[in-house]
Design an enzyme around this catalytic site. Structure first.
Site, mmCIF file in Angstrom:
data_model
loop_
_atom_site.group_PDB
_atom_site.id
_atom_site.type_symbol
_atom_site.label_atom_id
_atom_site.label_comp_id
_atom_site.label_asym_id
_atom_site.label_seq_id
_atom_site.Cartn_x
_atom_site.Cartn_y
_atom_site.Cartn_z
ATOM 1 N N HIS A 1 1.019 -1.114 -0.073
ATOM 2 C CA HIS A 1 0.212 0.085 0.043
ATOM 3 C C HIS A 1 0.886 1.355 -0.200
ATOM 4 O O HIS A 1 1.945 1.137 0.651
ATOM 5 C CB HIS A 1 -0.874 -0.002 1.358
ATOM 6 C CG HIS A 1 -2.103 0.995 1.060
ATOM 7 N ND1 HIS A 1 -1.720 2.391 1.469
ATOM 8 C CD2 HIS A 1 -3.187 1.052 0.755
ATOM 9 C CE1 HIS A 1 -2.817 3.083 1.466
ATOM 10 N NE2 HIS A 1 -3.637 2.222 0.978
ATOM 11 N N GLU B 1 -3.996 2.145 -7.432
ATOM 12 C CA GLU B 1 -4.337 3.231 -6.562
ATOM 13 C C GLU B 1 -3.476 4.295 -6.720
ATOM 14 O O GLU B 1 -2.297 4.401 -6.180
ATOM 15 C CB GLU B 1 -4.139 2.560 -5.009
ATOM 16 C CG GLU B 1 -5.192 1.527 -4.797
ATOM 17 C CD GLU B 1 -5.231 1.448 -3.351
ATOM 18 O OE1 GLU B 1 -6.503 1.533 -2.878
ATOM 19 O OE2 GLU B 1 -4.359 1.414 -2.368
HETATM 20 P P1 PGA Z 1 -9.492 5.908 0.354
HETATM 21 O O1 PGA Z 1 -8.285 4.717 0.779
HETATM 22 O O2 PGA Z 1 -10.567 5.064 -0.048
HETATM 23 O O3 PGA Z 1 -9.788 6.458 1.770
HETATM 24 O O4 PGA Z 1 -9.024 6.823 -0.695
HETATM 25 C C1 PGA Z 1 -8.016 4.093 -0.316
HETATM 26 C C2 PGA Z 1 -7.020 3.118 0.172
HETATM 27 O O5 PGA Z 1 -6.767 2.735 1.195
HETATM 28 O O6 PGA Z 1 -6.113 2.692 -0.521
#
Ligand code: PGA
Length: 249
Positions: free
Chosen positions: A93, A165
């Site tokens: 992440h 992401e």
């Molecule tokens: P978020 O987080 O939905 O608060 O932007 C996404 C994530 O944990 O990657």
């Protein structure tokens, strides 16, 4: 294929809060078109697993050690996660890449450790805002995918989820457009296709995460080549999260 929906609680929820959350979730969640994977903090995994047993809900970890055993104060091993009832684990992440300086080499080791133990890795990849502005999105995503899964056999990709992401859209209030999302996911698919085969590129499970909420998730989750979504902030309120989940088609 069912859409994979992941809830990442990050560093939120005590055991008591998780109990209340899961009690509601179990009674209200009803959608057989999705596979729901909830990733609570380590301290709530046991209670989450207790509630999820006998339901379709799966439990995930948010991280694991790259080592299997030994002198790793403060870390948690793949075997411990598995033992606690975890099936999936988030790896790489952006919050761990940035704050805990995890590089692709460590992430690759974590993925291999997870697979060896029978855990399914959720590999997160994404470019920062400066990389996006510099036109380096393709280069960054390809490198994170290539180095993250280096040495994996094609059949192991069946157990892998890749979450695109964009770092600039995680918890920032900035939103990626459907085009940004489709482009990012396509780059990931193409990297897998080039590394393995056309089939691998088609079959790999690619999901999107970053700022998903009740307003944008319906459209984003229906976009081309998107196999699911990873929710951070919007997964924390069980009532509104369940109403998002129950509407996903
Ligand atoms: P978020 O987080 O939905 O608060 O932007 C996404 C994530 O944990 O990657």
């Amino acid at each position: 294929m069912k859409k994979k929906i992941i809830a990442n609680f990050k560093m939120n929820q005590t055991i008591q809060e998780s109990k209340a959350y899961f009690t509601k979730l179990i009674s209200k969640f009803e959608n057989d078109k999705i596979e729901l994977i909830v990733c609570p903090p380590f301290t709530s995994i046991s209670i989450a697993n207790f509630f999820a047993r006998g339901t379709s809900i799966k439990i995930g970890g948010q991280n694991l050690s790259d080592e299997e055993i030994g002198g790793q104060t403060g870390e948690i091993s793949a075997k411990m996660l598995k033992d606690a009832g975890v099936e999936y684990v988030i790896i790489g992440h952006s919050e761990r890449r940035t704050k805990f300086k995890e590089n692709n080499l460590v992430i690759n080791k974590k993925i291999k450790t997870a697979l060896k133990t029978g855990l399914k890795p959720i590999l997160c990849v994404g470019e920062t805002v400066s990389e996006k502005i510099a036109g380096k999105t393709v280069e960054v995503l390809r490198k994170q995918v290539e180095e993250g899964i280096r040495g994996l056999y094609e059949n192991e990709l069946e157990s892998l989820i890749i979450a695109y992401e964009p770092v600039w859209a995680i918890g920032t209030g900035k939103f990626a457009s459907v085009k940004d999302i489709e482009d990012g996911c396509n780059i990931v698919r193409k990297a897998i296709q080039d590394l393995y085969s056309d089939k691998a590129g088609r079959d790999i499970c690619v999901i999107y995460g970053g700022g998903l909420n009740s307003v944008n998730s319906g459209k984003i989750l229906m976009a081309k080549g998107i196999d699911g979504g990873l929710f951070g902030k919007s997964s924390l309120d069980v009532d509104s999260f369940v109403s998002i989940l129950n509407k996903i088609k």
